[in-house]
Write a protein that holds these residues in place. Sequence first.
Motif, mmCIF file in Angstrom:
data_model
loop_
_atom_site.group_PDB
_atom_site.id
_atom_site.type_symbol
_atom_site.label_atom_id
_atom_site.label_comp_id
_atom_site.label_asym_id
_atom_site.label_seq_id
_atom_site.Cartn_x
_atom_site.Cartn_y
_atom_site.Cartn_z
ATOM 1 N N THR A 514 48.601 18.527 93.096
ATOM 2 C CA THR A 514 48.688 19.228 94.383
ATOM 3 C C THR A 514 50.084 19.707 94.740
ATOM 4 O O THR A 514 50.235 20.521 95.654
ATOM 5 C CB THR A 514 48.206 18.306 95.513
ATOM 6 O OG1 THR A 514 49.092 17.187 95.618
ATOM 7 C CG2 THR A 514 46.775 17.810 95.251
ATOM 8 N N GLY A 515 51.105 19.207 94.069
ATOM 9 C CA GLY A 515 52.475 19.558 94.434
ATOM 10 C C GLY A 515 52.938 18.903 95.706
ATOM 11 O O GLY A 515 53.947 19.316 96.306
ATOM 12 N N ALA A 516 52.226 17.852 96.134
ATOM 13 C CA ALA A 516 52.588 17.150 97.361
ATOM 14 C C ALA A 516 53.688 16.122 97.084
ATOM 15 O O ALA A 516 53.890 15.687 95.950
ATOM 16 C CB ALA A 516 51.361 16.463 97.957
ATOM 17 N N LEU A 517 54.390 15.739 98.151
ATOM 18 C CA LEU A 517 55.434 14.724 98.053
ATOM 19 C C LEU A 517 54.781 13.349 98.008
ATOM 20 O O LEU A 517 54.027 12.970 98.910
ATOM 21 C CB LEU A 517 56.373 14.838 99.250
ATOM 22 C CG LEU A 517 57.648 13.977 99.225
ATOM 23 C CD1 LEU A 517 58.559 14.382 98.072
ATOM 24 C CD2 LEU A 517 58.391 14.097 100.550
ATOM 25 N N LEU A 518 55.077 12.606 96.948
ATOM 26 C CA LEU A 518 54.478 11.296 96.768
ATOM 27 C C LEU A 518 55.025 10.284 97.773
ATOM 28 O O LEU A 518 56.092 10.493 98.364
ATOM 29 C CB LEU A 518 54.756 10.808 95.349
ATOM 30 C CG LEU A 518 54.119 11.622 94.215
ATOM 31 C CD1 LEU A 518 54.699 11.191 92.879
ATOM 32 C CD2 LEU A 518 52.605 11.463 94.227
ATOM 33 N N PRO A 519 54.317 9.164 97.970
ATOM 34 C CA PRO A 519 54.867 8.102 98.815
ATOM 35 C C PRO A 519 56.199 7.597 98.260
ATOM 36 O O PRO A 519 56.458 7.649 97.062
ATOM 37 C CB PRO A 519 53.792 7.013 98.749
ATOM 38 C CG PRO A 519 52.533 7.733 98.407
ATOM 39 C CD PRO A 519 52.955 8.852 97.512
ATOM 40 N N ASP A 520 57.053 7.120 99.153
ATOM 41 C CA ASP A 520 58.356 6.559 98.793
ATOM 42 C C ASP A 520 59.215 7.582 98.056
ATOM 43 O O ASP A 520 59.904 7.263 97.085
ATOM 44 C CB ASP A 520 58.185 5.301 97.930
ATOM 45 C CG ASP A 520 57.317 4.255 98.590
ATOM 46 O OD1 ASP A 520 57.496 4.028 99.806
ATOM 47 O OD2 ASP A 520 56.460 3.667 97.903
ATOM 48 N N ALA A 521 59.189 8.809 98.533
ATOM 49 C CA ALA A 521 59.945 9.885 97.895
ATOM 50 C C ALA A 521 60.544 10.791 98.956
ATOM 51 O O ALA A 521 60.089 10.834 100.100
ATOM 52 C CB ALA A 521 59.056 10.694 96.953
ATOM 53 N N ALA A 522 61.592 11.518 98.562
ATOM 54 C CA ALA A 522 62.252 12.465 99.458
ATOM 55 C C ALA A 522 62.538 13.749 98.702
ATOM 56 O O ALA A 522 62.628 13.762 97.460
ATOM 57 C CB ALA A 522 63.542 11.868 100.019
ATOM 58 N N ALA A 523 62.692 14.826 99.446
ATOM 59 C CA ALA A 523 62.973 16.123 98.827
ATOM 60 C C ALA A 523 63.801 16.975 99.770
ATOM 61 O O ALA A 523 63.740 16.814 100.992
ATOM 62 C CB ALA A 523 61.668 16.845 98.480
ATOM 63 N N TRP A 524 64.589 17.867 99.170
ATOM 64 C CA TRP A 524 65.345 18.872 99.917
ATOM 65 C C TRP A 524 64.738 20.246 99.670
ATOM 66 O O TRP A 524 64.305 20.560 98.551
ATOM 67 C CB TRP A 524 66.795 18.923 99.451
ATOM 68 C CG TRP A 524 67.633 17.741 99.810
ATOM 69 C CD1 TRP A 524 67.288 16.662 100.555
ATOM 70 C CD2 TRP A 524 68.991 17.540 99.407
ATOM 71 N NE1 TRP A 524 68.343 15.791 100.655
ATOM 72 C CE2 TRP A 524 69.400 16.305 99.963
ATOM 73 C CE3 TRP A 524 69.903 18.276 98.655
ATOM 74 C CZ2 TRP A 524 70.686 15.792 99.772
ATOM 75 C CZ3 TRP A 524 71.178 17.767 98.462
ATOM 76 C CH2 TRP A 524 71.565 16.544 99.013
ATOM 77 N N PHE A 525 64.761 21.065 100.722
ATOM 78 C CA PHE A 525 64.289 22.437 100.643
ATOM 79 C C PHE A 525 65.306 23.341 101.326
ATOM 80 O O PHE A 525 65.987 22.916 102.271
ATOM 81 C CB PHE A 525 62.936 22.602 101.348
ATOM 82 C CG PHE A 525 61.846 21.709 100.831
ATOM 83 C CD1 PHE A 525 60.952 22.158 99.877
ATOM 84 C CD2 PHE A 525 61.717 20.405 101.312
ATOM 85 C CE1 PHE A 525 59.945 21.330 99.402
ATOM 86 C CE2 PHE A 525 60.724 19.560 100.848
ATOM 87 C CZ PHE A 525 59.831 20.031 99.889
ATOM 88 N N LEU A 526 65.422 24.574 100.867
ATOM 89 C CA LEU A 526 66.198 25.586 101.567
ATOM 90 C C LEU A 526 65.250 26.467 102.359
ATOM 91 O O LEU A 526 64.223 26.926 101.837
ATOM 92 C CB LEU A 526 67.003 26.437 100.584
ATOM 93 C CG LEU A 526 68.194 25.751 99.917
ATOM 94 C CD1 LEU A 526 68.904 26.723 98.975
ATOM 95 C CD2 LEU A 526 69.180 25.211 100.959
ATOM 96 N N ALA A 527 65.585 26.690 103.615
ATOM 97 C CA ALA A 527 64.701 27.476 104.478
ATOM 98 C C ALA A 527 65.461 28.651 105.083
ATOM 99 O O ALA A 527 66.664 28.602 105.273
ATOM 100 C CB ALA A 527 64.147 26.602 105.591
#
Length: 527
Positions: A514-527
Amino acid sequence: MNAPWWRNAVCYQIYVRSFADSDGDGIGDVRGITSRLDYLAGLHVDALWLTPFYRSPQADHGYDVSDYRDVDPLFGTLEDFDTMLAGAHERDLKVIVDLVPNHTSSDHRWFVEALAAEPGSRARDRYVFADGRGPDGAEPPNNWQSVFGGPAWTQVPDGQWYLHLFDASQPDLNWDDAEVGDEFESVLRFWLDRGVDGFRVDVAHGLFKAPGLPDVEGLGPAGETMDATFSEWDRPYWDQPGVHDVYRRWRQVLDSYDGDRMMIGEAWVGTPEAMARYVRPDEMHQVFNFQWLSTPFSAPELRRVIDDTYAAVAPVGASPTWVLSNHDVVRTVTHYGGGEIGLRRAKAALLTMFALPGSAYVYQGEELGLPQVEVAPEDRQDPTWLRGGGVGRDGCRIPVPWDGDTSPFGFSSGEPWLPMPGWFADLTVEHQSHDPFSTLAFVRYALARRRGLVDDLSDKLVMLERGDDVVAFRRDGADGGPALVCVVNCGDTDHAVADLGDPIVLSTALAEDTGALLPDAAAWFLA
């Protein structure tokens, strides 16, 4: 005007005894640090904080200082320090040194003079001496307890008692004595003249004691709790008003030097508001945010700490300082549950910390994902353990594993001062450097991206609403540039992030299907 270097810096804490040993005695030293400067520069940190390397009998591993103006032979020489400092500056690394103003070693010449002098003498005025209680003065002056366990008072042969909030070999200075203040200004100038960039102030909330040395209310004579409403922070030797006059004086000294010299305080206080008093415009530049360090991996708790921190520092115009670990606490991986779940959470917390405005402090080994090590009782050396004050801090002070398959893993050519477990072989710098999916590779990449982004981001933080188990925030770009969005999933189900675009940094892989963020994880995005 450009912000001072420290405002958004990533600082790497070096516990000198355990970082790198150059001479084979099993104890880290200054030349060992010099030999690893390229590694530190390649990690993309901005500054180094060195724990005490001054002359000391090492009863508390350097936090018992006998001479503030020299390097202990265990760690090298002043010339070694100058070489290390020059090498760091050549690599654009700032150097912060530890300052220990609450107490000296009992081997310090002042305390030796005090013991040889009579009660009421000038020599004793530099420390906290008092008469005992009871008909013959055989009982301690009050019920204060040492942080390391047991009474905070020791009696000397002539009957008086001296205060030591830590080990008996660490007598507390009397900061009501003018000579003490003058001496520490001189010490500051000694190291500033050598070129250091700042000071980490040990026990910054200590120094002054309440007039009259009153008992701690709510505690019995042996330190037992007598009142259920007793607050750990409500003690007559912590966070007294006089400490702020000291830091105002030191700030004037620092401001008289070029190069944005700074100081950061270790101030264990009860509220964010109390913390903020240390970073008013004419006092310290930073203070460690220990609420972040002690918070569980919980979205509501992390949001609360972020909100409380900004509410406290905003009125005084200070920037926050984030820290997840240090040489006094259980390592982050273990704090967050240990094993794979603890490592995932530690990486997610690091990425979150790196995205927040302000500076971040990384303790050596965090970039390797080191967990707490269980140290056998016969191998323990921490005075906290030896005095019965707790489980001790040895488990977070195990030397750094650099390379090889067996102890001492490149840390030394001799036997390390604390045993290194065999399973460190999978966590060495060498091993992780060959693995693009290692914790070390992740931290290097995250810090490299942070360095490229931080100068173009606003310090203003906007919290985003993405569910109860998710912490999310945005930092807008300066001058209309792209914003940075950080999302951390503290829940136990995947969190959809397709609306944010492709992540630029991940603490772990996204869900494959699904491309979803898994539990116990973090991500950065540029907006």
